[in-house]
Structures are given as C-alpha cells and as structure tokens.
Design a protein around this motif. Structure first.
Motif, PDB file in Angstrom:
ATOM      1  N   HIS A 162      45.650  43.178  38.460  1.00 33.87           N
ATOM      2  CA  HIS A 162      46.053  43.192  37.055  1.00 33.87           C
ATOM      3  C   HIS A 162      45.081  44.099  36.322  1.00 33.87           C
ATOM      4  CE1 HIS A 162      48.782  39.608  37.219  1.00 33.87           C
ATOM      5  NE2 HIS A 162      48.138  39.498  38.370  1.00 33.87           N
TER       6      HIS A 162
ATOM      7  N   SER B 296      44.563  35.152  36.827  1.00 34.92           N
ATOM      8  CA  SER B 296      44.624  36.189  37.859  1.00 34.92           C
ATOM      9  C   SER B 296      43.218  36.544  38.307  1.00 34.92           C
ATOM     10  CB  SER B 296      45.335  37.430  37.323  1.00 34.92           C
ATOM     11  OG  SER B 296      46.625  37.091  36.896  1.00 34.92           O
ATOM     12  N   ALA B 297      42.786  35.900  39.391  1.00 33.24           N
ATOM     13  CA  ALA B 297      41.436  36.138  39.888  1.00 33.24           C
ATOM     14  C   ALA B 297      41.336  35.671  41.329  1.00 33.24           C
ATOM     15  CB  ALA B 297      40.409  35.400  39.035  1.00 33.24           C
TER      16      ALA B 297
ATOM     17  N   ALA C 118      42.068  39.359  33.877  1.00 29.85           N
ATOM     18  CA  ALA C 118      42.536  38.109  34.480  1.00 29.85           C
ATOM     19  C   ALA C 118      43.884  37.677  33.904  1.00 29.85           C
ATOM     20  CB  ALA C 118      41.497  37.011  34.274  1.00 29.85           C
ATOM     21  N   GLY C 119      44.465  38.480  33.026  1.00 31.76           N
ATOM     22  CA  GLY C 119      45.773  38.164  32.464  1.00 31.76           C
ATOM     23  C   GLY C 119      45.669  37.302  31.224  1.00 31.76           C
TER      24      GLY C 119
ATOM     25  N   ASP D 201      37.838  38.744  38.549  1.00 30.11           N
ATOM     26  CA  ASP D 201      39.004  38.816  37.678  1.00 30.11           C
ATOM     27  C   ASP D 201      39.877  40.018  38.006  1.00 30.11           C
ATOM     28  OD1 ASP D 201      38.243  36.552  36.336  1.00 30.11           O
ATOM     29  OD2 ASP D 201      37.448  37.599  34.580  1.00 30.11           O
ATOM     30  N   GLY D 202      41.190  39.784  37.926  1.00 32.66           N
ATOM     31  CA  GLY D 202      42.157  40.851  38.106  1.00 32.66           C
ATOM     32  C   GLY D 202      42.584  41.100  39.534  1.00 32.66           C
TER      33      GLY D 202
ATOM     34  N   ARG E 184      34.154  34.312  40.294  1.00 34.09           N
ATOM     35  CA  ARG E 184      35.512  34.847  40.338  1.00 34.09           C
ATOM     36  C   ARG E 184      35.466  36.365  40.278  1.00 34.09           C
ATOM     37  NH1 ARG E 184      39.603  32.105  36.833  1.00 34.09           N
ATOM     38  NH2 ARG E 184      39.791  34.158  35.902  1.00 34.09           N
TER      39      ARG E 184
ATOM     40  N   GLU F 216      44.157  39.290  42.988  1.00 32.88           N
ATOM     41  CA  GLU F 216      44.762  38.127  43.630  1.00 32.88           C
ATOM     42  C   GLU F 216      45.078  38.505  45.069  1.00 32.88           C
ATOM     43  OE1 GLU F 216      47.859  35.918  41.372  1.00 32.88           O
ATOM     44  OE2 GLU F 216      47.667  37.609  39.987  1.00 32.88           O
TER      45      GLU F 216
ATOM     46  N   GLU G 289      48.892  45.088  32.446  1.00 37.68           N
ATOM     47  CA  GLU G 289      48.975  44.064  31.406  1.00 37.68           C
ATOM     48  C   GLU G 289      48.971  44.656  29.999  1.00 37.68           C
ATOM     49  OE1 GLU G 289      49.249  40.782  31.756  1.00 37.68           O
ATOM     50  OE2 GLU G 289      48.735  40.448  33.854  1.00 37.68           O
TER      51      GLU G 289
ATOM     52  N   ARG H  16      47.558  41.622  44.707  1.00 39.82           N
ATOM     53  CA  ARG H  16      48.052  41.963  43.375  1.00 39.82           C
ATOM     54  C   ARG H  16      46.841  42.214  42.495  1.00 39.82           C
ATOM     55  NH1 ARG H  16      52.126  37.972  41.182  1.00 39.82           N
ATOM     56  NH2 ARG H  16      53.504  39.319  42.379  1.00 39.82           N
TER      57      ARG H  16
END
Length: 125
Positions: A68, A46-47, A40-41, A56-57, A54, A59, A102, A66
């Motif tokens: 991550h 970022s989710a 998630a940064g 995560d990672g 959620r 978007e 990341e 995107r």
C-alpha cells in the motif's frame, strides 16, 4: 492487531516456498521515484507483523504480496504499480504482487514539502 509469532525459518514446513522479508520489500518500494511513502491504509491494518514491530504498507500471505503506497502526483496509478512491481522483481522473484495506491501526494502538499500547514496568524508558528 499484530500478534508476535515466531517468524518461519526458511526451509521449515511453516515457511512459504519463497521466504519474503518485509524489510527488504519496504526498502525496494521506498526506492521507487513514483512512491512518496508506504502507508498502513485508512484503518492502519495493512502491515507485516514481526517480533515486536510492524512494517507498515506490506502484507504477505503465502505467495502473494500486497503493498500500500502513497504515490507522487504525475505518474498514472498503472505506472506507479508497474514501477513497484519492477522494483520487487529481484527481491521476490515470481511472487504475485498487488499494488494499492491509497493516495497521491502533490508538490503543494505540506507533508511532501516538509512544511507546516499555513495558519491564520503567522506569529503563532
């Protein structure tokens, strides 16, 4: 912070031209050998937000996606990005995919090995 809006129904006026499923995107990315995990940064922002949870990672913004990731040490960032885009080509055909690497996980990283960090006093482990 994620709100819990109703997800757009494919074909409705609110739905993007190509409906994207964050769970399918995440599964395809996790299947890439060069990807250690989604992240998630640094600030957890970022989710993709779904009802009550959620992903995560991932978007999603209109036609753009995107992801991550934390990559595995060895392949270049360009190779990791290409591998992720190739994996997503069947899941979200024609989408613009940005890959943000990341961090890199190494073989000596305890999180990769599933081991705990060494301590000064092994008797306390």
């Amino acid at each position: 912070m994620c709100s819990d809006p109703e997800p757009p129904v494919p074909g409705s006026p609110r739905a993007p031209a190509l409906f994207r499923d964050p769970d399918l995107i995440a599964a395809a990315v996790r299947g890439c050998p060069s990807v250690y995990r989604l992240t998630a940064g640094p600030f957890g922002a970022s989710a993709a937000c779904l009802a009550g949870r959620r992903v995560d990672g991932v978007e999603i913004a209109g036609e753009a996606v995107r992801v991550h990731v934390v990559g595995r040490y060895g392949p270049t960032m360009a190779e990791i990005g290409a591998e992720v885009r190739d994996a997503l080509a069947d899941v979200i055909p024609g989408a613009e995919v940005d890959v943000v690497v990341e961090d890199l996980a190494t073989e000596t990283d305890p999180a990769v090995l599933g081991a705990r960090r060494p301590t000064l006093n092994p008797a306390h482990e």
